[in-house]
Design a protein around this motif. Structure first.
Motif, PDB file in Angstrom:
ATOM      1  N   ASP A   1       0.849  -1.183   0.000  1.00 59.39           N
ATOM      2  CA  ASP A   1       0.000   0.000   0.000  1.00 59.39           C
ATOM      3  C   ASP A   1       0.893   1.245   0.000  1.00 59.39           C
ATOM      4  O   ASP A   1       2.054   1.190   0.420  1.00 59.39           O
ATOM      5  CB  ASP A   1      -0.909   0.048   1.234  1.00 59.39           C
ATOM      6  N   ALA A   2       0.338   2.361  -0.423  1.00 57.74           N
ATOM      7  CA  ALA A   2       1.088   3.616  -0.380  1.00 57.74           C
ATOM      8  C   ALA A   2       0.122   4.782  -0.308  1.00 57.74           C
ATOM      9  O   ALA A   2      -1.022   4.701  -0.770  1.00 57.74           O
ATOM     10  CB  ALA A   2       1.992   3.752  -1.608  1.00 57.74           C
ATOM     11  N   SER A   3       0.577   5.869   0.307  1.00 55.58           N
ATOM     12  CA  SER A   3      -0.229   7.091   0.369  1.00 55.58           C
ATOM     13  C   SER A   3       0.687   8.302   0.399  1.00 55.58           C
ATOM     14  O   SER A   3       1.842   8.225   0.841  1.00 55.58           O
ATOM     15  CB  SER A   3      -1.142   7.092   1.605  1.00 55.58           C
ATOM     16  N   LEU A   4       0.173   9.418  -0.100  1.00 56.18           N
ATOM     17  CA  LEU A   4       0.887  10.704  -0.094  1.00 56.18           C
ATOM     18  C   LEU A   4      -0.130  11.793   0.171  1.00 56.18           C
ATOM     19  O   LEU A   4      -1.185  11.834  -0.480  1.00 56.18           O
ATOM     20  CB  LEU A   4       1.601  10.925  -1.424  1.00 56.18           C
ATOM     21  N   ASN A   5       0.175  12.685   1.122  1.00 57.79           N
ATOM     22  CA  ASN A   5      -0.722  13.788   1.459  1.00 57.79           C
ATOM     23  C   ASN A   5       0.081  15.081   1.549  1.00 57.79           C
ATOM     24  O   ASN A   5       1.188  15.112   2.111  1.00 57.79           O
ATOM     25  CB  ASN A   5      -1.420  13.520   2.798  1.00 57.79           C
ATOM     26  N   LEU A   6      -0.484  16.141   1.001  1.00 54.70           N
ATOM     27  CA  LEU A   6       0.143  17.455   1.027  1.00 54.70           C
ATOM     28  C   LEU A   6      -0.860  18.452   1.597  1.00 54.70           C
ATOM     29  O   LEU A   6      -1.956  18.626   1.051  1.00 54.70           O
ATOM     30  CB  LEU A   6       0.559  17.871  -0.389  1.00 54.70           C
ATOM     31  N   LYS A   7      -0.475  19.095   2.697  1.00 51.43           N
ATOM     32  CA  LYS A   7      -1.352  20.057   3.369  1.00 51.43           C
ATOM     33  C   LYS A   7      -0.780  21.460   3.227  1.00 51.43           C
ATOM     34  O   LYS A   7       0.377  21.718   3.584  1.00 51.43           O
ATOM     35  CB  LYS A   7      -1.503  19.700   4.852  1.00 51.43           C
ATOM     36  N   ASN A   8      -1.595  22.370   2.696  1.00 49.17           N
ATOM     37  CA  ASN A   8      -1.217  23.770   2.542  1.00 49.17           C
ATOM     38  C   ASN A   8      -2.358  24.615   3.075  1.00 49.17           C
ATOM     39  O   ASN A   8      -3.428  24.697   2.457  1.00 49.17           O
ATOM     40  CB  ASN A   8      -0.942  24.089   1.072  1.00 49.17           C
ATOM     41  N   GLY A   9      -2.140  25.213   4.235  1.00 51.64           N
ATOM     42  CA  GLY A   9      -3.200  25.994   4.855  1.00 51.64           C
ATOM     43  C   GLY A   9      -4.386  25.116   5.207  1.00 51.64           C
ATOM     44  O   GLY A   9      -4.238  24.087   5.870  1.00 51.64           O
ATOM     45  N   ASN A  10      -5.556  25.516   4.729  1.00 48.76           N
ATOM     46  CA  ASN A  10      -6.765  24.748   5.024  1.00 48.76           C
ATOM     47  C   ASN A  10      -6.987  23.592   4.059  1.00 48.76           C
ATOM     48  O   ASN A  10      -7.870  22.766   4.283  1.00 48.76           O
ATOM     49  CB  ASN A  10      -7.993  25.668   4.982  1.00 48.76           C
ATOM     50  N   TRP A  11      -6.198  23.534   2.994  1.00 51.94           N
ATOM     51  CA  TRP A  11      -6.417  22.523   1.960  1.00 51.94           C
ATOM     52  C   TRP A  11      -5.466  21.340   2.134  1.00 51.94           C
ATOM     53  O   TRP A  11      -4.305  21.514   2.472  1.00 51.94           O
ATOM     54  CB  TRP A  11      -6.214  23.119   0.569  1.00 51.94           C
ATOM     55  N   THR A  12      -5.994  20.156   1.884  1.00 54.70           N
ATOM     56  CA  THR A  12      -5.169  18.947   1.866  1.00 54.70           C
ATOM     57  C   THR A  12      -5.546  18.123   0.644  1.00 54.70           C
ATOM     58  O   THR A  12      -6.733  17.893   0.382  1.00 54.70           O
ATOM     59  CB  THR A  12      -5.375  18.090   3.129  1.00 54.70           C
ATOM     60  N   ILE A  13      -4.543  17.724  -0.109  1.00 55.45           N
ATOM     61  CA  ILE A  13      -4.780  16.816  -1.223  1.00 55.45           C
ATOM     62  C   ILE A  13      -3.953  15.554  -0.987  1.00 55.45           C
ATOM     63  O   ILE A  13      -2.878  15.610  -0.375  1.00 55.45           O
ATOM     64  CB  ILE A  13      -4.422  17.446  -2.588  1.00 55.45           C
ATOM     65  N   GLY A  14      -4.455  14.443  -1.436  1.00 58.31           N
ATOM     66  CA  GLY A  14      -3.739  13.199  -1.205  1.00 58.31           C
ATOM     67  C   GLY A  14      -4.076  12.154  -2.254  1.00 58.31           C
ATOM     68  O   GLY A  14      -5.114  12.221  -2.922  1.00 58.31           O
ATOM     69  N   ILE A  15      -3.172  11.201  -2.398  1.00 51.91           N
ATOM     70  CA  ILE A  15      -3.415  10.040  -3.250  1.00 51.91           C
ATOM     71  C   ILE A  15      -3.061   8.795  -2.458  1.00 51.91           C
ATOM     72  O   ILE A  15      -2.242   8.842  -1.527  1.00 51.91           O
ATOM     73  CB  ILE A  15      -2.590  10.091  -4.557  1.00 51.91           C
ATOM     74  N   TRP A  16      -3.715   7.685  -2.780  1.00 51.03           N
ATOM     75  CA  TRP A  16      -3.434   6.430  -2.092  1.00 51.03           C
ATOM     76  C   TRP A  16      -3.610   5.271  -3.058  1.00 51.03           C
ATOM     77  O   TRP A  16      -4.293   5.380  -4.083  1.00 51.03           O
ATOM     78  CB  TRP A  16      -4.342   6.245  -0.867  1.00 51.03           C
TER      79      TRP A  16
END
Length: 725
Positions: free
Chosen positions: A671-686
């Motif tokens: 399994d794998a995941s990546l999350n990027l948080k900038n201020g109030n926004w978070t984007i991620g893939i898994w």
């Protein structure tokens, strides 16, 4: 970052970071022993993981915790038939007359019905997993262990979240999405706080089935959870309510001999030929439209905590309900042979009272528990024209109804005393006295009475009681190294039959199971708090196992019988922890070894399963999670690459002697995941199952009966975006 006690649950399950520098390991706070304490202070084998981190990795169901914990098997044939084994102790039953060997709790409330156990992880603070019997602290039937789900309390400041997710698998036409909205904060200053979360989940399904026009693995679900928290002076009142409506997935049963001999599902009417077995379990054909499961679960609970001096009184009152309708193609082919239907309606009320006392050298817990369940379940088999039994009574239709009405009561007194006679040495004594009472009424009906089975109604009542003590001794060699040894006794209530084909079968009642568990372990934090390493070794004597076997009650016609059939000896160990290399890199890990064999299991006069490996008890389980965290110009980046390994398992006690397809080989999932948080926004893939392993989650059969497999999801990817305010 999952392993056994992932410290990456820092925002929800750990003490303040002041306990360690930023690159070190901070304390995880758990409530496994009904009090808030550091995970490293608990003298038992326990794992904990934060709900937020499960979500970031793309894990959305409770059974996903098995990927992260040693000596745990948790797979579900569908969302109403979970099969949970901890250290080899579990049950494959899912009927109203049986109980799970592993207790599932949500905010301290025991979930009695199988259909309510495989839940979505929504608004979850953390999940705690306790191995071994837990009678002195938790509700009934925790002979194998307990899984405790703790949901989030309303926040002291106003906050909210909107999130969406989109994904797909390697099977054409399979896609998924989810939408979530959550809000939390004060309603009337600090005195009243509230939270509300609503989730919508959809999946098209990864097993397209022609003719029947269904897709295995599909899902269409709504769920919601609300909580109110009142500060009443020194006291605190929590009111919780939840609701879930699930349509799917259908139970797609795949013949085990893919591309091999077309085995008849039973006596077949002359002129009908069983179709060839499929070669691809993900592209099938069946003749029964409308297959699926519609499940509705809901409930509420009230938890009142009243401290006074060194004491605290806790009351938990709860009501749970479950409604379930199911339709399956039982033969798993285009042959019009058998269709299975099930209807279940269950209601559960529980009340728990606890009194805690704590001083510098003494902690005391005293409790009382009461629960009442009322369950009505009907299993129906419709015989089609391809069934020889149906042809013999043609033109009359042949249908069998197996009804069971259950009224169950359980009461218990329990307690635990933890005493520190000298500094660093702690002695814990506990016990539970349980009274279980079950009254059932079997109501069996046939459209052709007297042919194979007759109409009958049989009431049965049973009572059981058990005293289960526990004792543990722990010693803190240093502030960061603690060793312990313990003995615990466990008990699981007796079981009634899955279906009753005759009054004689209905009268067969399985006695309770029992276990004596011995455990020794170490809980350590080493290398200047850069390595957490916990280990436990155990040995269990497991008696009067409730096993399923097949009996023949008419030529070519068999039935499943639940009976006490075996004793076993289970030995093994677990090792788990977390290594923090620097402020960016860390590794979570867990390993479990299990030697679980039947000591004495004579299946019938010609078959002896003594010495065989127990069902769903892999010899080795391994979990690794490599984590990377960093601040970048685009925001805060967190990534994880995980690997979960499980050695081969047997689905039945015969170990392939009678049923050669009743096993699954070694399995490794990436399994794998990546999350990027900038201020109030978070984007991620898994991504789940990145190497696209095709394997069976379950095999539904009993030794000597027709076998059908349930196949797991293939490689699946998803992307998520969320906004916090």
């Amino acid at each position: 970052m999952f392993a056994a006690q992932p410290a990456w649950a820092q925002t929800t399950a750990e003490a303040p970071a002041a306990d360690a520098d930023r690159s070190g390991i901070t304390d995880i706070v758990v409530t496994a022993r009904k009090q808030a304490e550091s995970l490293q202070e608990v003298p038992m084998s326990i794992s904990a993981v934060a709900g937020k981190d499960l979500e970031n990795a793309g894990y959305t169901e409770l059974n996903d915790v098995a990927r992260l914990s040693g000596n745990v098997f948790f797979e579900a044939a569908d969302r109403s038939k979970p099969q949970i084994y901890i250290r080899g102790v579990g049950t494959r039953s899912y009927d109203a007359g049986s109980d799970s060997s592993v207790g599932i709790f949500i905010d301290g409330v025991y979930l009695g019905r199988f259909g309510a156990m495989d839940m979505d992880l929504m608004d979850v603070e953390r999940v705690e997993l306790l191995r071994g019997p837990q009678g002195s602290l938790y509700g009934r039937n925790t002979i194998g262990g307990a899984i405790s789900v703790v949901t989030r309390d309303p926040s002291p400041t106003f906050k909210g979240r909107l999130s969406g997710e989109l994904g797909a698998s390697d099977i054409g036409g399979d896609w998924l999405y989810s939408l979530n909205a959550a809000i939390s904060g004060p309603i009337a200053g600090d005195d009243v706080r509230g939270s509300l979360s609503v989730t919508r989940r959809y999946r098209a399904g990864y097993q397209p089935v022609s003719i029947a026009n269904i897709r295995g693995g599909s899902e269409d679900a709504w769920s919601g959870r609300g909580k109110l928290m009142f500060n009443l002076g020194e006291a605190t009142l929590r009111l919780s309510a939840d609701y879930s409506h699930l349509d799917g997935p259908p139970l797609v049963l795949v013949p085990n001999q893919l591309g091999g001999a077309a085995n008849n599902p039973g006596p077949v009417t002359p002129g009908f030929v069983t179709p060839a077995e499929p070669t691809d379990p993900y592209h099938l054909s069946m003749d029964t439209p409308g297959q699926g499961i519609v499940k509705e679960t809901y409930g509420w609970s009230a938890q009142l905590n009243v401290p006074f001096g060194a004491f605290e009184l806790t009351s938990i009152t709860a009501l749970r309900k479950l409604k379930l309708n199911e339709l399956d193609d039982l033969d798993g082919t285009t042959l019009p042979f058998q269709v299975y239907l099930a209807d279940e309606d269950g209601k559960q009320f529980s009340q728990e009272m606890r009194l805690n006392y704590k001083s510098d050298t003494l902690s005391v817990l005293l409790g009382a528990y009461y629960s009442k369940e009322d369950v009505s379940r009907t299993e129906i088999i419709n015989f089609g024209p391809a069934s020889l039994l149906s042809a013999l009574v043609n033109p009359a239709p042949l249908k069998w109804d197996f009804g069971l009405n259950l009224a169950s009561k359980s009461s218990a007194l329990f307690g635990q005393i933890q005493w520190e006679p000298v500094e660093k040495l702690s002695l814990t004594l506990g016990g539970r006295y349980s009274w279980d009472e079950k009254n059932v009424v079997f109501d069996t009906r046939s459209t052709v009475p007297g042919f194979i089975i007759s109409n009958f109604t049989t009431p049965i009542a049973r009572k059981w009681h058990s005293f289960d003590p526990s004792v543990s001794l722990s010693y803190k060699f240093t502030d960061d190294v603690m060793g312990y040894a313990s003995y615990t006794s466990g008990f699981k209530s007796g079981a009634f039959q899955f279906i009753a084909v005759s009054p004689v079968i209905a009268q067969q009642v399985a006695n309770p199971e029992s276990v004596d568990s011995y455990e020794a372990g170490l809980r350590t934090t080493l290398l200047d708090r850069h390595l957490r390493l916990n280990a436990a070794a155990f040995s269990m004597n497991y008696r009067d196992l409730q096993q399923l076997r097949v009996i023949q009650f008419a030529p070519g016609v068999t039935a499943i019988l639940t009976a006490n059939a075996a004793n076993s000896r289970i030995k093994g160990f677990e090792m788990e922890g977390r290594a923090v290399f620097n402020s960016n890199w860390s590794l979570d890990f867990s390993y479990g070894y299990l030697d679980a064999k039947f000591q004495n299991y004579v299946f019938n006069p010609t078959l002896d399963f003594s010495g065989n490996r127990m069902q769903r008890a892999p010899k080795s389980t391994l979990s690794l999670g490599l984590n990377f965290e960093s601040k970048t110009g685009l925001g805060d980046l967190t990534t994880r690459i995980g690997y979960a390994y499980r050695s081969g398992i047997f689905f039945e006690a015969d170990n392939n002697v009678v049923d050669p397809q009743s096993s699954e080989g070694a399995l490794g999932l990436w399994d794998a995941s990546l999350n990027l948080k900038n201020g109030n926004w978070t984007i991620g893939i898994w991504g789940r199952n990145l190497s696209d392993q095709r394997y069976r989650r379950q095999v539904l059969n009993s030794t000597g009966n027709a076998q059908r497999g349930i196949w797991a999801e293939p490689r699946t990817f998803g992307a998520r975006i969320s906004y916090d305010f």
